[in-house]
Motif scaffolding. Structure first.
Motif, PDB file in Angstrom:
ATOM      1  N   CYS A  23      32.786 -14.953 -44.815  1.00 65.25           N
ATOM      2  CA  CYS A  23      32.998 -14.039 -43.676  1.00 65.25           C
ATOM      3  C   CYS A  23      34.139 -14.515 -42.791  1.00 65.25           C
ATOM      4  O   CYS A  23      34.964 -13.707 -42.352  1.00 65.25           O
ATOM      5  CB  CYS A  23      31.714 -13.902 -42.854  1.00 65.25           C
ATOM      6  N   THR A  24      34.204 -15.812 -42.535  1.00 65.82           N
ATOM      7  CA  THR A  24      35.283 -16.359 -41.714  1.00 65.82           C
ATOM      8  C   THR A  24      36.632 -16.078 -42.344  1.00 65.82           C
ATOM      9  O   THR A  24      37.559 -15.599 -41.674  1.00 65.82           O
ATOM     10  CB  THR A  24      35.090 -17.882 -41.524  1.00 65.82           C
ATOM     11  N   LEU A  25      36.764 -16.352 -43.634  1.00 69.72           N
ATOM     12  CA  LEU A  25      38.038 -16.130 -44.323  1.00 69.72           C
ATOM     13  C   LEU A  25      38.410 -14.648 -44.322  1.00 69.72           C
ATOM     14  O   LEU A  25      39.576 -14.288 -44.117  1.00 69.72           O
ATOM     15  CB  LEU A  25      37.979 -16.687 -45.746  1.00 69.72           C
ATOM     16  N   LEU A  26      37.426 -13.789 -44.538  1.00 67.21           N
ATOM     17  CA  LEU A  26      37.700 -12.353 -44.524  1.00 67.21           C
ATOM     18  C   LEU A  26      38.045 -11.862 -43.118  1.00 67.21           C
ATOM     19  O   LEU A  26      38.928 -11.016 -42.955  1.00 67.21           O
ATOM     20  CB  LEU A  26      36.512 -11.575 -45.090  1.00 67.21           C
ATOM     21  N   ASN A  27      37.363 -12.384 -42.104  1.00 69.13           N
ATOM     22  CA  ASN A  27      37.676 -11.985 -40.732  1.00 69.13           C
ATOM     23  C   ASN A  27      39.093 -12.366 -40.337  1.00 69.13           C
ATOM     24  O   ASN A  27      39.747 -11.650 -39.583  1.00 69.13           O
ATOM     25  CB  ASN A  27      36.678 -12.605 -39.748  1.00 69.13           C
ATOM     26  N   TYR A  28      39.569 -13.492 -40.862  1.00 68.18           N
ATOM     27  CA  TYR A  28      40.942 -13.913 -40.596  1.00 68.18           C
ATOM     28  C   TYR A  28      41.915 -13.366 -41.652  1.00 68.18           C
ATOM     29  O   TYR A  28      43.062 -13.773 -41.703  1.00 68.18           O
ATOM     30  CB  TYR A  28      41.046 -15.433 -40.511  1.00 68.18           C
ATOM     31  N   GLN A  29      41.435 -12.486 -42.503  1.00 65.26           N
ATOM     32  CA  GLN A  29      42.232 -11.805 -43.524  1.00 65.26           C
ATOM     33  C   GLN A  29      42.951 -12.789 -44.446  1.00 65.26           C
ATOM     34  O   GLN A  29      44.105 -12.583 -44.825  1.00 65.26           O
ATOM     35  CB  GLN A  29      43.200 -10.821 -42.876  1.00 65.26           C
ATOM     36  N   HIS A  30      42.243 -13.848 -44.811  1.00 60.34           N
ATOM     37  CA  HIS A  30      42.790 -14.824 -45.756  1.00 60.34           C
ATOM     38  C   HIS A  30      42.949 -14.153 -47.112  1.00 60.34           C
ATOM     39  O   HIS A  30      42.068 -13.427 -47.574  1.00 60.34           O
ATOM     40  CB  HIS A  30      41.858 -16.029 -45.857  1.00 60.34           C
ATOM     41  N   ASP A  31      44.066 -14.392 -47.767  1.00 60.43           N
ATOM     42  CA  ASP A  31      44.372 -13.620 -48.979  1.00 60.43           C
ATOM     43  C   ASP A  31      44.350 -14.415 -50.280  1.00 60.43           C
ATOM     44  O   ASP A  31      44.883 -13.963 -51.285  1.00 60.43           O
ATOM     45  CB  ASP A  31      45.716 -12.908 -48.818  1.00 60.43           C
ATOM     46  N   ASP A  32      43.730 -15.577 -50.300  1.00 61.20           N
ATOM     47  CA  ASP A  32      43.615 -16.347 -51.536  1.00 61.20           C
ATOM     48  C   ASP A  32      42.436 -15.801 -52.339  1.00 61.20           C
ATOM     49  O   ASP A  32      41.283 -16.151 -52.107  1.00 61.20           O
ATOM     50  CB  ASP A  32      43.424 -17.826 -51.235  1.00 61.20           C
ATOM     51  N   ASN A  33      42.747 -14.937 -53.295  1.00 64.60           N
ATOM     52  CA  ASN A  33      41.697 -14.289 -54.082  1.00 64.60           C
ATOM     53  C   ASN A  33      40.881 -15.276 -54.905  1.00 64.60           C
ATOM     54  O   ASN A  33      39.691 -15.064 -55.108  1.00 64.60           O
ATOM     55  CB  ASN A  33      42.302 -13.225 -54.999  1.00 64.60           C
ATOM     56  N   VAL A  34      41.498 -16.350 -55.379  1.00 63.73           N
ATOM     57  CA  VAL A  34      40.789 -17.313 -56.211  1.00 63.73           C
ATOM     58  C   VAL A  34      39.664 -17.972 -55.412  1.00 63.73           C
ATOM     59  O   VAL A  34      38.525 -18.068 -55.883  1.00 63.73           O
ATOM     60  CB  VAL A  34      41.754 -18.369 -56.786  1.00 63.73           C
TER      61      VAL A  34
END
Length: 192
Positions: free
Chosen positions: A110-121
């Motif tokens: 959730c944290t990574l998605l909220n910050y729109q992190h784009d590392d799909n792996v």
């Protein structure tokens, strides 16, 4: 200014708590009155003080989650700490794709998605781990989130307050569902 852990500011051992302040920021939104909260949270992360800022939650992933929710809902000043939060969250990922346990994996996703992190792996590995760890009853494990400490709270002596960590299968499951739904939403948006 900043908010105390409990509403009554004159309680003994009533510290200013980072998670409480992140949640107040989420609720009130970013405005002139909450600017001290944004500065406080950014400074905590940028000065590597997260672990000293809270005595109630089980890991810094909880603070990162709370901060990222406020950021995602419009507290754009928290962008100052984004890089540090994302890098420290990524550093917690294990070889199996998890971030230590079911609860912290959900919080990290959730944290990574909220910050729109784009590392799909990174995200795919975490989601794969989450799906593998889901129980046959559809739930995830009971992992502690909150800690009761042996202090005087609400007029009770330490002996009257149970010490230990508190959490539930339901809480871990709710946060896991949030992570999966947010990830699915991201996949659907990226198709167009």
């Amino acid at each position: 200014g900043l908010f105390y852990t409990f509403i009554a500011p004159n309680l003994p051992k009533n510290p200013i708590d980072s998670a409480v302040n992140a949640n107040v920021l989420l609720y009130l939104g970013e405005c002139e009155e909450t600017k001290p909260i944004c500065d406080y949270l950014n400074n905590l992360v940028l000065n590597n003080q997260e672990q000293k800022s809270d005595t109630w939650y089980s890991a810094e992933t909880v603070l990162y989650y709370f901060m990222s929710r406020a950021y995602f809902q419009g507290a754009s000043s928290l962008k100052k700490a984004e890089h540090a939060v994302v890098q420290r969250t990524l550093a917690l990922q294990q070889k199996d794709g998890s971030f230590g346990n079911d609860l912290h994996t959900a919080l990290a996703v959730c944290t990574l998605l909220n910050y729109q992190h784009d590392d799909n792996v990174v995200l795919e590995q975490a989601i794969h781990n989450m799906l593998e760890r889901q129980g046959v009853n559809g739930a995830w494990s009971n992992v502690p989130l909150w800690r009761a400490t042996p202090e005087i709270i609400w007029g009770r002596e330490a002996s009257d307050w149970p010490e230990g960590f508190w959490g539930s299968e339901k809480l871990t499951t709710a946060l896991s569902i949030e992570a999966l739904a947010r990830y699915k939403q991201r996949l659907e948006l990226n198709q167009y």
